[in-house]
Motif scaffolding. Structure first.
Motif, PDB file in Angstrom:
ATOM      1  N   VAL A   1       1.186  -1.492  -0.273  1.00 10.74           N
ATOM      2  CA  VAL A   1      -0.298  -0.089   0.145  1.00 10.74           C
ATOM      3  C   VAL A   1       0.465   1.133   0.083  1.00 10.74           C
ATOM      4  O   VAL A   1       1.595   2.004   0.976  1.00 10.74           O
ATOM      5  CB  VAL A   1      -0.967   0.234   1.444  1.00 10.74           C
ATOM      6  CG1 VAL A   1      -1.626   1.655   1.307  1.00 10.74           C
ATOM      7  CG2 VAL A   1      -1.901  -1.323   1.332  1.00 10.74           C
TER       8      VAL A   1
ATOM      9  N   SER B   1       0.121   4.722   0.007  1.00 16.26           N
ATOM     10  CA  SER B   1      -0.435   6.022   1.429  1.00 16.26           C
ATOM     11  C   SER B   1       0.439   5.624   2.038  1.00 16.26           C
ATOM     12  O   SER B   1       1.401   5.386   2.305  1.00 16.26           O
ATOM     13  CB  SER B   1      -1.515   5.513   1.480  1.00 16.26           C
ATOM     14  OG  SER B   1      -2.133   5.989   2.229  1.00 16.26           O
TER      15      SER B   1
ATOM     16  N   ASP C   1       1.956  -1.261  -6.934  1.00 17.63           N
ATOM     17  CA  ASP C   1       0.866  -1.040  -5.250  1.00 17.63           C
ATOM     18  C   ASP C   1      -0.059  -0.993  -5.068  1.00 17.63           C
ATOM     19  O   ASP C   1      -0.745  -1.109  -6.900  1.00 17.63           O
ATOM     20  CB  ASP C   1       1.766   1.141  -5.079  1.00 17.63           C
ATOM     21  CG  ASP C   1       1.035   1.520  -6.311  1.00 17.63           C
ATOM     22  OD1 ASP C   1       0.915   0.824  -7.602  1.00 17.63           O
ATOM     23  OD2 ASP C   1       0.406   2.423  -6.139  1.00 17.63           O
ATOM     24  N   VAL C   2      -0.862  -1.133  -3.976  1.00 23.99           N
ATOM     25  CA  VAL C   2      -2.367  -2.062  -4.308  1.00 23.99           C
ATOM     26  C   VAL C   2      -2.775  -0.474  -3.726  1.00 23.99           C
ATOM     27  O   VAL C   2      -2.156   0.204  -2.302  1.00 23.99           O
ATOM     28  CB  VAL C   2      -2.603  -3.328  -3.469  1.00 23.99           C
ATOM     29  CG1 VAL C   2      -1.882  -3.801  -4.620  1.00 23.99           C
ATOM     30  CG2 VAL C   2      -1.768  -3.248  -2.354  1.00 23.99           C
ATOM     31  N   GLN C   3      -3.978  -0.854  -3.413  1.00 25.05           N
ATOM     32  CA  GLN C   3      -5.076  -0.065  -2.036  1.00 25.05           C
ATOM     33  C   GLN C   3      -5.308  -0.956  -1.639  1.00 25.05           C
ATOM     34  O   GLN C   3      -4.596  -2.140  -0.750  1.00 25.05           O
ATOM     35  CB  GLN C   3      -6.714  -0.258  -2.685  1.00 25.05           C
ATOM     36  CG  GLN C   3      -6.806   0.782  -3.935  1.00 25.05           C
ATOM     37  CD  GLN C   3      -6.963   2.052  -3.402  1.00 25.05           C
ATOM     38  OE1 GLN C   3      -7.423   2.737  -2.180  1.00 25.05           O
ATOM     39  NE2 GLN C   3      -6.760   3.285  -4.217  1.00 25.05           N
TER      40      GLN C   3
ATOM     41  N   ARG D   1      -6.130  -9.225  -1.947  1.00 23.08           N
ATOM     42  CA  ARG D   1      -5.688  -7.707  -2.798  1.00 23.08           C
ATOM     43  C   ARG D   1      -5.578  -7.502  -3.848  1.00 23.08           C
ATOM     44  O   ARG D   1      -3.402  -7.974  -4.396  1.00 23.08           O
ATOM     45  CB  ARG D   1      -5.693  -6.654  -1.741  1.00 23.08           C
ATOM     46  CG  ARG D   1      -5.391  -5.025  -2.104  1.00 23.08           C
ATOM     47  CD  ARG D   1      -6.067  -4.549  -3.191  1.00 23.08           C
ATOM     48  NE  ARG D   1      -7.275  -4.191  -1.658  1.00 23.08           N
ATOM     49  CZ  ARG D   1      -8.327  -3.988  -1.465  1.00 23.08           C
ATOM     50  NH1 ARG D   1      -8.778  -4.724  -2.686  1.00 23.08           N
ATOM     51  NH2 ARG D   1      -9.151  -3.855  -1.299  1.00 23.08           N
TER      52      ARG D   1
ATOM     53  N   ASP E   1      -6.043  -5.576 -10.167  1.00 23.98           N
ATOM     54  CA  ASP E   1      -5.719  -4.293 -10.019  1.00 23.98           C
ATOM     55  C   ASP E   1      -4.238  -4.010  -9.154  1.00 23.98           C
ATOM     56  O   ASP E   1      -4.459  -4.109  -8.070  1.00 23.98           O
ATOM     57  CB  ASP E   1      -6.207  -3.702  -9.473  1.00 23.98           C
ATOM     58  CG  ASP E   1      -6.166  -2.058  -9.308  1.00 23.98           C
ATOM     59  OD1 ASP E   1      -5.381  -1.777 -10.612  1.00 23.98           O
ATOM     60  OD2 ASP E   1      -7.155  -1.297  -8.979  1.00 23.98           O
TER      61      ASP E   1
ATOM     62  N   GLU F   1      -1.591   3.915  -6.787  1.00 25.70           N
ATOM     63  CA  GLU F   1      -2.873   3.841  -6.541  1.00 25.70           C
ATOM     64  C   GLU F   1      -3.061   5.427  -5.450  1.00 25.70           C
ATOM     65  O   GLU F   1      -3.719   5.996  -4.371  1.00 25.70           O
ATOM     66  CB  GLU F   1      -2.800   2.623  -5.105  1.00 25.70           C
ATOM     67  CG  GLU F   1      -3.295   1.405  -6.043  1.00 25.70           C
ATOM     68  CD  GLU F   1      -5.132   1.538  -7.071  1.00 25.70           C
ATOM     69  OE1 GLU F   1      -5.327   2.453  -7.144  1.00 25.70           O
ATOM     70  OE2 GLU F   1      -4.648   0.493  -7.187  1.00 25.70           O
ATOM     71  N   VAL F   2      -2.047   6.284  -5.268  1.00 24.60           N
ATOM     72  CA  VAL F   2      -1.688   7.885  -4.907  1.00 24.60           C
ATOM     73  C   VAL F   2      -2.018   8.714  -5.512  1.00 24.60           C
ATOM     74  O   VAL F   2      -1.791   9.851  -5.530  1.00 24.60           O
ATOM     75  CB  VAL F   2      -1.060   7.940  -4.127  1.00 24.60           C
ATOM     76  CG1 VAL F   2      -1.378   6.856  -2.243  1.00 24.60           C
ATOM     77  CG2 VAL F   2       0.284   7.622  -4.065  1.00 24.60           C
TER      78      VAL F   2
ATOM     79  N   HIS G   1     -10.072  -2.409  -5.339  1.00 29.01           N
ATOM     80  CA  HIS G   1     -10.827  -1.099  -4.506  1.00 29.01           C
ATOM     81  C   HIS G   1     -11.700  -1.682  -3.779  1.00 29.01           C
ATOM     82  O   HIS G   1     -11.656  -0.971  -2.378  1.00 29.01           O
ATOM     83  CB  HIS G   1     -11.021   0.401  -5.204  1.00 29.01           C
ATOM     84  CG  HIS G   1      -9.934   0.633  -5.736  1.00 29.01           C
ATOM     85  ND1 HIS G   1      -9.907   2.043  -6.100  1.00 29.01           N
ATOM     86  CD2 HIS G   1      -9.039   0.333  -6.749  1.00 29.01           C
ATOM     87  CE1 HIS G   1      -8.583   2.733  -6.662  1.00 29.01           C
ATOM     88  NE2 HIS G   1      -7.870   1.566  -7.026  1.00 29.01           N
ATOM     89  N   SER G   2     -12.524  -3.349  -3.935  1.00 25.96           N
ATOM     90  CA  SER G   2     -13.249  -2.970  -2.732  1.00 25.96           C
ATOM     91  C   SER G   2     -12.526  -4.674  -2.048  1.00 25.96           C
ATOM     92  O   SER G   2     -11.815  -5.207  -2.176  1.00 25.96           O
ATOM     93  CB  SER G   2     -14.601  -3.595  -3.291  1.00 25.96           C
ATOM     94  OG  SER G   2     -16.024  -3.355  -2.524  1.00 25.96           O
TER      95      SER G   2
ATOM     96  N   GLU H   1     -11.277  -8.641  -3.574  1.00 26.71           N
ATOM     97  CA  GLU H   1     -11.292  -8.477  -5.163  1.00 26.71           C
ATOM     98  C   GLU H   1     -10.576  -9.605  -5.462  1.00 26.71           C
ATOM     99  O   GLU H   1     -10.480 -10.711  -4.872  1.00 26.71           O
ATOM    100  CB  GLU H   1     -10.169  -7.830  -5.334  1.00 26.71           C
ATOM    101  CG  GLU H   1      -9.372  -7.084  -6.355  1.00 26.71           C
ATOM    102  CD  GLU H   1      -7.937  -6.264  -6.171  1.00 26.71           C
ATOM    103  OE1 GLU H   1      -7.131  -6.239  -7.550  1.00 26.71           O
ATOM    104  OE2 GLU H   1      -7.754  -5.247  -5.589  1.00 26.71           O
TER     105      GLU H   1
END
Length: 460
Positions: free
Chosen positions: A33, A35, A102-104, A130, A134, A166-167, A429-430, A433
């Motif tokens: 992730v 972020s 990268d992922v959510q 995840r 994506d 993703e950011v 994103h949910s 996945e």
């Protein structure tokens, strides 16, 4: 009858596919992730694992990063280079293959029904976890196509696996500039989009842009007792709600003047399928007008994606003096995102109710995308049709991929095509996945065919 090279590629993809799936599972297990609020060690781990996978195929690999906007510390990206082997590299075209590692965030593990976010599980022909689609699937497509070609490459291949998509890719433009010579190509293949449905391939020919603003509405310089002063004074949340309501007509169409909108689409999206794909609750009516697909792809859309006000837990009999919210607008292809954002700002100022004080600050603005017909687009259609056994459709995507315009600005001489392997059941994103594995295998074959055909153009 002798086997053609296309037949040989299909055989290679089939035999190598189980290993590609295992590599994808390895990536899913890394919570990469990007972020700032998450530990960045897994992102570095993910980059190293991706680099190692491409190195195993014989690529010249490296991990690179560079600073981004507003002091952003760039996330590690992987570059892998595979020069042509069956022709002289200097005589061969170059194809740049893009994806991101990268992922959510995983979200609430309790809401995942098949597995936990970062533990891959196969079920009913899909791989859950995840990043399974994506955009781990995009990486898998590139690994699989290069593996299938082996040393029979008549094209130079450069792989660019980004680490901060993703950011919003804050260092993307700087990265392109710093690595321009290594990333130059005749064709750029972005594998981070959708198929029409599972089993039905598609090419993404339009993407909506994005434009955001943050709005703060204020009516008082301090909170007041709602019993003593309520009536003549409306609270800031109520006034914000009235302002937000002006953004749409009675049928739910966007009401901001001056926005580009097209109500037709190339494909039919049955309402029953849409309801099933989205999980829309029974009785909830669809908003807007025109073809349903156009409402998703070629018309603007506006959502309120965040609001700061008193929580229910902290509610009191108080007139709330101020309220802040974020408006996110998807911009139709054919309109500049900054122009659309200005139209949105003008609308908000014009419709501010009861003379409330309003302050608006600009947020993200990312361009829309409209594909141009070229020889590579036609070749991609041929390759998708050959792999799936049915003609692909041209689709739009309601989401935005602003870096495609960055590619076009940095490399104006290169053609860009956008494809992918997500489908309406992917849940990117949910929770839950997942990736359809049959489509993943077909996408690998299609890309291998594309790379070979692009290389063949040198010798024709």
């Amino acid at each position: 009858m002798s086997m053609t090279f296309d037949d040989e590629l299909k055989t290679r993809v089939e035999s190598q596919f189980p290993n590609i799936v295992e590599q994808l599972k390895t990536l899913i297990r890394i919570p990469s992730v990007s972020s700032d609020s998450f530990d960045q060690a897994p992102v570095a781990q993910s980059a190293e694992q991706v680099r190692a996978f491409f190195a195993e195929l014989g690529g010249e690999t490296s991990i690179r990063s560079c600073p981004g906007e507003n002091g952003w510390e760039g996330r590690p990206a992987v570059i892998a280079k595979f020069p042509a082997t069956s022709v002289k590299p200097e005589a061969a075209p170059t194809v740049l293959l893009y994806a991101h590692h990268d992922v959510q965030p995983g979200g609430d593990p309790e809401k995942w029904t098949v597995t936990t976010p970062f533990e891959p599980v196969e079920k009913d022909g899909r791989l859950y976890g995840r990043g399974s689609s994506d955009d781990g699937a995009g990486i898998a497509v590139h690994l699989g196509s290069i593996s299938a070609l082996g040393n029979d490459r008549n094209v130079n291949i450069v792989v660019f696996i980004e680490g901060e998509e993703e950011v919003g890719s804050p260092s993307f433009n700087n990265f392109l500039e710093e690595n321009r010579e290594d990333l130059k190509a005749n064709l750029i293949v972005v594998t981070d989009s959708d198929n029409w449905k599972a089993g039905h391939p598609a090419i993404t020919t339009t993407l909506r842009g994005v434009a955001q603003v943050t709005v703060e509405l204020q009516v008082l310089d301090h909170a007041l007792h709602s019993g003593m002063f309520g009536g003549p004074i409306l609270d800031a949340v109520t006034l914000s709600s009235r302002l937000i309501a002006t953004l749409h007509d009675e049928d739910g169409s966007v009401a901001v003047e001056g926005l580009v909108s097209r109500e037709t689409a190339d494909v039919d999206y049955p309402e029953a399928d849409f309801r099933n794909d989205t999980g829309l609750l029974d009785g909830v009516q669809l908003a807007g007008r025109g073809a349903l697909a156009s409402r998703l792809w070629t018309q603007p859309a506006i959502s309120i994606i965040g609001m700061d006000t008193t929580s229910v837990a902290n509610a009191s009999n108080t007139i709330i003096p101020s309220c802040r919210f974020v408006v996110s607008m998807r911009v139709a292809p054919g309109q500049d995102a900054n122009e659309a954002r200005q139209k949105l700002t003008e609308h908000l100022i014009k419709h501010t109710p009861f003379g409330a004080k309003i302050e608006i600050s600009d947020g993200e603005a990312g361009p829309a995308y409209q594909a141009e017909d070229n020889q590579y687009l036609a070749t991609l259609r041929e390759c998708l049709a050959a792999s799936w056994g049915r003609e692909p459709v041209d689709i739009g995507v309601g989401g935005s991929i602003p870096f495609i315009a960055d590619f076009q600005r940095a490399f104006p001489e290169a053609a860009v095509v956008v494809t992918g392997v997500e489908d309406p059941l992917t849940n990117a994103h949910s929770e839950d996945e997942s990736q359809d594995l049959d489509d993943l295998q077909k996408a690998i074959l299609a890309e291998a065919l594309l790379l070979n055909k692009v290389g063949n153009g040198v010798n024709n």
